[in-house]
Design a protein around this motif. Sequence first.
Motif, PDB file in Angstrom:
ATOM      1  N   GLY A  29       0.760  -1.235   0.000  1.00 16.94           N
ATOM      2  CA  GLY A  29       0.000   0.000   0.000  1.00 16.94           C
ATOM      3  C   GLY A  29       0.793   1.288   0.000  1.00 16.94           C
ATOM      4  O   GLY A  29       0.220   2.351   0.227  1.00 16.94           O
ATOM      5  N   TYR A  30       2.070   1.207  -0.251  1.00 11.33           N
ATOM      6  CA  TYR A  30       2.902   2.415  -0.269  1.00 11.33           C
ATOM      7  C   TYR A  30       3.261   2.796  -1.692  1.00 11.33           C
ATOM      8  O   TYR A  30       3.205   1.977  -2.611  1.00 11.33           O
ATOM      9  N   ALA A  31       3.665   4.044  -1.850  1.00 11.39           N
ATOM     10  CA  ALA A  31       4.227   4.532  -3.102  1.00 11.39           C
ATOM     11  C   ALA A  31       5.510   5.269  -2.761  1.00 11.39           C
ATOM     12  O   ALA A  31       5.662   5.777  -1.651  1.00 11.39           O
ATOM     13  N   MET A  32       6.413   5.277  -3.693  1.00 12.72           N
ATOM     14  CA  MET A  32       7.668   5.991  -3.480  1.00 12.72           C
ATOM     15  C   MET A  32       8.088   6.675  -4.770  1.00 12.72           C
ATOM     16  O   MET A  32       7.574   6.372  -5.839  1.00 12.72           O
ATOM     17  N   ARG A  33       8.986   7.588  -4.617  1.00 22.03           N
ATOM     18  CA  ARG A  33       9.506   8.309  -5.773  1.00 22.03           C
ATOM     19  C   ARG A  33      10.335   7.336  -6.605  1.00 22.03           C
ATOM     20  O   ARG A  33      11.243   6.691  -6.084  1.00 22.03           O
ATOM     21  N   SER A  93      10.240  10.532   0.491  1.00 17.97           N
ATOM     22  CA  SER A  93       9.721  10.006  -0.768  1.00 17.97           C
ATOM     23  C   SER A  93       8.772   8.826  -0.598  1.00 17.97           C
ATOM     24  O   SER A  93       8.141   8.409  -1.560  1.00 17.97           O
ATOM     25  N   LEU A  94       8.647   8.283   0.607  1.00 19.15           N
ATOM     26  CA  LEU A  94       7.734   7.166   0.847  1.00 19.15           C
ATOM     27  C   LEU A  94       6.404   7.698   1.359  1.00 19.15           C
ATOM     28  O   LEU A  94       6.372   8.502   2.285  1.00 19.15           O
ATOM     29  N   ARG A  95       5.305   7.248   0.737  1.00 16.69           N
ATOM     30  CA  ARG A  95       3.975   7.686   1.152  1.00 16.69           C
ATOM     31  C   ARG A  95       3.056   6.472   1.232  1.00 16.69           C
ATOM     32  O   ARG A  95       3.103   5.599   0.375  1.00 16.69           O
ATOM     33  N   LEU A  96       2.210   6.461   2.247  1.00 20.41           N
ATOM     34  CA  LEU A  96       1.179   5.439   2.343  1.00 20.41           C
ATOM     35  C   LEU A  96       0.000   5.918   1.508  1.00 20.41           C
ATOM     36  O   LEU A  96      -0.622   6.928   1.825  1.00 20.41           O
ATOM     37  N   VAL A  97      -0.299   5.212   0.440  1.00 23.94           N
ATOM     38  CA  VAL A  97      -1.375   5.635  -0.461  1.00 23.94           C
ATOM     39  C   VAL A  97      -2.598   4.735  -0.363  1.00 23.94           C
ATOM     40  O   VAL A  97      -3.650   5.066  -0.887  1.00 23.94           O
ATOM     41  N   ASN A  98      -2.453   3.576   0.269  1.00 18.17           N
ATOM     42  CA  ASN A  98      -3.583   2.666   0.401  1.00 18.17           C
ATOM     43  C   ASN A  98      -3.618   2.126   1.827  1.00 18.17           C
ATOM     44  O   ASN A  98      -3.178   1.006   2.086  1.00 18.17           O
ATOM     45  N   PRO A  99      -4.162   2.907   2.784  1.00 19.31           N
ATOM     46  CA  PRO A  99      -4.178   2.480   4.178  1.00 19.31           C
ATOM     47  C   PRO A  99      -4.940   1.177   4.390  1.00 19.31           C
ATOM     48  O   PRO A  99      -4.594   0.389   5.264  1.00 19.31           O
ATOM     49  N   MET A 101      -5.082  -1.435   2.384  1.00 18.96           N
ATOM     50  CA  MET A 101      -4.172  -2.525   2.025  1.00 18.96           C
ATOM     51  C   MET A 101      -3.166  -2.748   3.140  1.00 18.96           C
ATOM     52  O   MET A 101      -2.899  -3.882   3.527  1.00 18.96           O
ATOM     53  N   ARG A 102      -2.652  -1.678   3.679  1.00 18.87           N
ATOM     54  CA  ARG A 102      -1.674  -1.772   4.764  1.00 18.87           C
ATOM     55  C   ARG A 102      -2.313  -2.452   5.976  1.00 18.87           C
ATOM     56  O   ARG A 102      -1.726  -3.318   6.590  1.00 18.87           O
ATOM     57  N   TYR A 103      -3.545  -2.066   6.297  1.00 20.70           N
ATOM     58  CA  TYR A 103      -4.241  -2.646   7.437  1.00 20.70           C
ATOM     59  C   TYR A 103      -4.501  -4.131   7.210  1.00 20.70           C
ATOM     60  O   TYR A 103      -4.258  -4.960   8.084  1.00 20.70           O
ATOM     61  N   MET A 104      -4.966  -4.498   6.021  1.00 25.93           N
ATOM     62  CA  MET A 104      -5.304  -5.882   5.737  1.00 25.93           C
ATOM     63  C   MET A 104      -4.074  -6.793   5.818  1.00 25.93           C
ATOM     64  O   MET A 104      -4.172  -7.937   6.239  1.00 25.93           O
ATOM     65  N   LEU A 105      -2.920  -6.293   5.421  1.00 27.47           N
ATOM     66  CA  LEU A 105      -1.712  -7.108   5.422  1.00 27.47           C
ATOM     67  C   LEU A 105      -0.972  -7.079   6.740  1.00 27.47           C
ATOM     68  O   LEU A 105      -0.070  -7.874   6.959  1.00 27.47           O
ATOM     69  N   SER A 106      -1.347  -6.170   7.613  1.00 29.57           N
ATOM     70  CA  SER A 106      -0.617  -6.054   8.865  1.00 29.57           C
ATOM     71  C   SER A 106      -0.986  -7.149   9.845  1.00 29.57           C
ATOM     72  O   SER A 106      -0.213  -7.475  10.731  1.00 29.57           O
ATOM     73  N   GLY A 107      -2.190  -7.711   9.724  1.00 27.05           N
ATOM     74  CA  GLY A 107      -2.615  -8.749  10.645  1.00 27.05           C
ATOM     75  C   GLY A 107      -2.950  -8.211  12.018  1.00 27.05           C
ATOM     76  O   GLY A 107      -3.176  -8.951  12.949  1.00 27.05           O
ATOM     77  N   LYS A 108      -2.968  -6.892  12.130  1.00 24.23           N
ATOM     78  CA  LYS A 108      -3.246  -6.282  13.420  1.00 24.23           C
ATOM     79  C   LYS A 108      -4.749  -6.173  13.613  1.00 24.23           C
ATOM     80  O   LYS A 108      -5.486  -5.886  12.686  1.00 24.23           O
ATOM     81  N   GLU A 109      -5.172  -6.416  14.793  1.00 26.54           N
ATOM     82  CA  GLU A 109      -6.570  -6.271  15.162  1.00 26.54           C
ATOM     83  C   GLU A 109      -6.678  -5.115  16.142  1.00 26.54           C
ATOM     84  O   GLU A 109      -5.813  -4.913  16.976  1.00 26.54           O
TER      85      GLU A 109
END
Length: 121
Positions: A29-33, A93-99, A101-109
């Motif tokens: 879920g991240y984008a970078m330059r 240069s790193l940005r979270l563009v899809n929170p 996606m990040r949440y789903m893959l983190s496995g955090k509840e």
Amino acid sequence: MTTVTVHPTGEVVEVRDGETIMGAFYRTGYAMRIGCKRGGCGFCKIDVHEGDFVYERPVSDEVVTPEEAAQGVCLPCRAVPSQDMVVEFRENSLRLVNPLMRYMLSGKESSAHQPRTRVPV
């Protein structure tokens, strides 16, 4: 599976076997330059604070000078971690563009994301 931790924010991304650092961040879920994504322009350079990596595909010798390589400069578009790493992205240069996606893959509840139970009225 290895991990890449971002300094100074502490974000951690798991990297699959054979996956580049850039690929792992995009997948989560991240984008970078970026520039060419082939190791030829050096636009995506990052600084490695800890850990090691390999280039499984060639990069231009002119993009990362021997002095930069000795200081830990890396091209995330080609670098595959060989152990857990701590890296720093340049100029934010790193940005979270899809929170999501990040949440789903983190496995955090968290309690904020638990399904709600309907209460009869």
